[in-house]
Enzyme design. Structure first.
Site, PDB file in Angstrom:
ATOM      1  N   GLY A  47     -48.354  15.540 -13.141  1.00 25.89           N
ATOM      2  CA  GLY A  47     -48.123  16.479 -12.443  1.00 25.89           C
ATOM      3  C   GLY A  47     -49.785  17.234 -11.490  1.00 25.89           C
ATOM      4  N   SER A  49     -53.423  16.225 -11.619  1.00 23.71           N
ATOM      5  CA  SER A  49     -54.837  16.293 -12.211  1.00 23.71           C
ATOM      6  C   SER A  49     -55.876  17.180 -12.233  1.00 23.71           C
ATOM      7  CB  SER A  49     -55.151  14.423 -11.921  1.00 23.71           C
ATOM      8  OG  SER A  49     -55.343  14.000 -11.062  1.00 23.71           O
ATOM      9  N   CYS A  79     -48.958   9.036 -13.902  1.00 25.63           N
ATOM     10  CA  CYS A  79     -48.880   9.842 -12.243  1.00 25.63           C
ATOM     11  C   CYS A  79     -50.418  10.392 -13.001  1.00 25.63           C
ATOM     12  CB  CYS A  79     -47.762  10.811 -12.169  1.00 25.63           C
ATOM     13  SG  CYS A  79     -47.854  10.522 -10.359  1.00 25.63           S
ATOM     14  N   ARG A 106     -55.623   8.822  -5.683  1.00 28.56           N
ATOM     15  CA  ARG A 106     -55.037   9.593  -6.014  1.00 28.56           C
ATOM     16  C   ARG A 106     -53.775   9.898  -4.171  1.00 28.56           C
ATOM     17  NH1 ARG A 106     -56.859  15.329  -6.387  1.00 28.56           N
ATOM     18  NH2 ARG A 106     -54.850  15.726  -6.697  1.00 28.56           N
ATOM     19  N   ILE A 133     -43.819  10.452  -7.223  1.00 26.46           N
ATOM     20  CA  ILE A 133     -44.226  11.097  -6.794  1.00 26.46           C
ATOM     21  C   ILE A 133     -45.494  11.355  -6.225  1.00 26.46           C
ATOM     22  CG2 ILE A 133     -43.445  13.982  -6.225  1.00 26.46           C
ATOM     23  CD1 ILE A 133     -41.336  13.330  -8.734  1.00 26.46           C
ATOM     24  N   ARG A 134     -45.677  11.153  -4.604  1.00 28.81           N
ATOM     25  CA  ARG A 134     -47.527  11.098  -4.231  1.00 28.81           C
ATOM     26  C   ARG A 134     -48.247  10.705  -5.717  1.00 28.81           C
ATOM     27  NH1 ARG A 134     -49.126  16.712  -5.258  1.00 28.81           N
ATOM     28  NH2 ARG A 134     -50.797  16.174  -3.776  1.00 28.81           N
ATOM     29  N   HIS A 169     -42.254   7.976 -12.506  1.00 29.09           N
ATOM     30  CA  HIS A 169     -41.937   8.787 -13.818  1.00 29.09           C
ATOM     31  C   HIS A 169     -40.887   8.110 -14.734  1.00 29.09           C
ATOM     32  CE1 HIS A 169     -44.536  11.634 -12.495  1.00 29.09           C
ATOM     33  NE2 HIS A 169     -44.481  11.851 -10.784  1.00 29.09           N
ATOM     34  N   GLU A 171     -39.423   9.618 -16.687  1.00 32.18           N
ATOM     35  CA  GLU A 171     -38.815  10.366 -17.198  1.00 32.18           C
ATOM     36  C   GLU A 171     -37.797  11.541 -16.579  1.00 32.18           C
ATOM     37  OE1 GLU A 171     -41.928  10.319 -16.142  1.00 32.18           O
ATOM     38  OE2 GLU A 171     -42.594  12.660 -15.392  1.00 32.18           O
TER      39      GLU A 171
HETATM   40  N1  GLN Z   1     -51.176  13.585  -6.826  1.00 32.28           N
HETATM   41  C1  GLN Z   1     -50.728  14.303  -7.979  1.00 32.28           C
HETATM   42  C2  GLN Z   1     -52.206  13.898  -8.582  1.00 32.28           C
HETATM   43  O1  GLN Z   1     -53.207  13.685  -7.819  1.00 32.28           O
HETATM   44  C3  GLN Z   1     -49.916  13.604  -8.992  1.00 32.28           C
HETATM   45  C4  GLN Z   1     -48.451  13.152  -8.720  1.00 32.28           C
HETATM   46  C5  GLN Z   1     -47.746  13.516  -9.810  1.00 32.28           C
HETATM   47  O2  GLN Z   1     -48.305  13.342 -11.319  1.00 32.28           O
HETATM   48  N2  GLN Z   1     -46.559  13.122  -9.690  1.00 32.28           N
HETATM   49  O3  GLN Z   1     -53.307  14.171  -9.129  1.00 32.28           O
END
Ligand code: GLN
Length: 186
Positions: A47, A49, A79, A106, A133-134, A169, A171
């Site tokens: 999500g 953070s 993540c 991050r 994802i990011r 991820h 999941e």
């Molecule tokens: N970019 C998000 C963060 O820095 C982490 C990305 C994710 O949980 N998919 O919190």
């Protein structure tokens, strides 16, 4: 029972994966969700953070969950969850548990590589699909941290005692192997 932090982000996918493996789960949104429940394991999902960290403090969930983690309850951070467990983060807005001896950066793959898919070896499991994802990168880790998987020369999964983290991820793929690994820790 496995508690899944459900303040923000991808908690439902974790619940689905754990339930498929036969584990009982409950969502942790409020302090009362912890009442009369034995927390055999804790999942900190992906999500944002900064947002999850803020909500952890606002709901009062930070202290009891921090205590569980420090007392040895198995915890799986994906993540953003990884960022919340890191002892050091490159963003002062994240006020996490700081329980794991890793340094996290991050959004470390930049815009071009913001989201990508890879397949790589996970220790003791074999090659598994990994969706990023990011994602954060683990920039450094102390000797007591075991590297379980690497992608592009970077640690993508690691474990220290009761703490398991992945920058990807599991999941979001059909493979339940990493959740199964976590349940064996519980
Ligand atoms: N970019 C998000 C963060 O820095 C982490 C990305 C994710 O949980 N998919 O919190």
């Amino acid at each position: 029972m496995i508690g899944v932090l459900a303040l923000q982000g991808g908690f439902s996918e974790h619940i689905r994966a754990l339930n498929k493996l036969g584990a009982e789960t409950f969502e942790i949104r409020h302090l009362q969700d912890l009442d009369n429940r034995k927390l055999d394991g804790l999942v900190l999902p992906g999500g944002e953070s900064t947002v999850i960290s803020k909500l952890l403090h606002e709901t009062g969930l930070f202290d009891p969950l921090n205590q569980c983690i420090r007392q040895g309850t198995p915890v799986f951070g994906t993540c953003a969850g990884l960022i919340l467990l890191a002892s050091q983060v490159d963003d002062s807005r994240v006020s996490g548990f700081r329980s794991m001896a890793i340094t996290a950066k991050r959004n470390a793959y930049g815009r071009q590589l913001g989201s990508f898919f890879a397949e790589s070896n996970f220790a003791g499991i074999g090659a598994i699909p990994m969706t990023f994802i990011r994602a954060p990168q683990i920039e450094s880790a102390k000797d007591n941290v075991e590297v379980l998987a690497s992608v592009y020369g970077r640690t993508a999964a690691a474990r220290q005692d009761n703490m398991l983290v992945t920058s990807f991820h599991p999941e979001l793929t059909d493979s339940l192997t990493v959740h199964d690994y976590f349940l064996k820790m519980c």
